[in-house]
Scaffold this motif. Structure first.
Motif, mmCIF file in Angstrom:
data_model
loop_
_atom_site.group_PDB
_atom_site.id
_atom_site.type_symbol
_atom_site.label_atom_id
_atom_site.label_comp_id
_atom_site.label_asym_id
_atom_site.label_seq_id
_atom_site.Cartn_x
_atom_site.Cartn_y
_atom_site.Cartn_z
ATOM 1 N N CYS A 121 0.852 -1.194 0.000
ATOM 2 C CA CYS A 121 0.000 0.000 0.000
ATOM 3 C C CYS A 121 0.884 1.240 0.000
ATOM 4 N N CYS A 137 -0.404 4.391 0.239
ATOM 5 C CA CYS A 137 -1.117 5.568 0.757
ATOM 6 C C CYS A 137 -0.269 6.276 1.821
ATOM 7 N N CYS A 180 -0.565 4.891 5.584
ATOM 8 C CA CYS A 180 0.213 3.696 5.931
ATOM 9 C C CYS A 180 1.680 4.076 6.137
ATOM 10 N N HIS A 218 -3.201 2.144 -4.090
ATOM 11 C CA HIS A 218 -3.052 3.573 -3.763
ATOM 12 C C HIS A 218 -1.762 4.147 -4.341
HETATM 13 ZN ZN LIG Z 1 -2.525 2.338 3.075
#
Ligand SMILES: [Zn+2]
Ligand SMILES: [Zn+2]
Length: 183
Positions: free
Chosen positions: A26, A28, A31, A124
């Motif tokens: 991920c 993003c 995170c 993401h």
């Molecule tokens: Zn994330």
């Protein structure tokens, strides 16, 4: 069901984690911010991605050290982010309800890794720090798996065995958000 073990850096907290799940990266910002809270940026890939495995919570069991667990939110709408406070190890994300079968563990502290599935999606990508050369998969199979796990947990009653929550549905640990940085 075969398991791998998640362990915090100091070894005080351990959990059995099922090896059937969706392993993802991920990108993003949240995170990334979560692991940055603990100075753990070395676990990120060059584009700032976090490696996670999304599993059914009712297949997770804590084997020791739950008294050291805490959770935080980085945004009010975001997931609960669980960590081991004994040594500052980021552990997992969950949703604030047992109704959705979602627990997403940091792969970094899981062993052995050779029993885990291969990475099946990079998600993401807009949050990545640099271009991700090998885009892979999408969120849709992850959503499908999430719905599948949730339906299974409703049918089997497994949602009640989510170890992050007590029998009344309350988190087993207290919330401790990051302190504002003093610069
Ligand atoms: Zn994330
Ligand atoms: Zn620890």
């Amino acid at each position: 069901m075969s398991h791998a073990t998640w362990t915090c850096h100091c070894g005080s907290v351990a959990a059995n984690v099922p090896v059937t799940g969706k392993r993802i990266v991920c990108y993003c910002k949240s995170c990334r911010a979560f692991v940055e809270q603990f100075g753990e940026t070395d676990r990120l890939d060059p584009a700032g991605g976090s490696e996670l495995i999304q599993v059914a919570p009712d297949k997770v069991s804590f084997t020791k050290g739950t008294e050291h667990l805490r959770w935080m939110k980085l945004t009010e709408k975001g997931p609960m982010r669980w960590y081991a406070a004994c040594c500052g190890t980021p552990m997992a994300n969950t949703l604030p309800t047992r109704a959705v079968a979602f627990a997403s563990f940091q792969v970094h502290d899981i062993a052995p890794k050779d029993t885990l599935p291969a990475v099946s999606a990079r998600v993401h990508l807009k949050g990545a720090l640099e271009r991700v050369e090998e885009p892979l998969g999408s969120v849709w199979p992850l959503m499908g798996a999430l719905i599948g796990r949730s339906v299974e947990s409703w049918v089997t009653g497994g949602w009640k065995r989510n170890p992050f929550f007590d029998s009344a549905g309350k988190p087993i640990a207290t919330r401790e958000d990051p302190r504002p940085s003093t610069g």
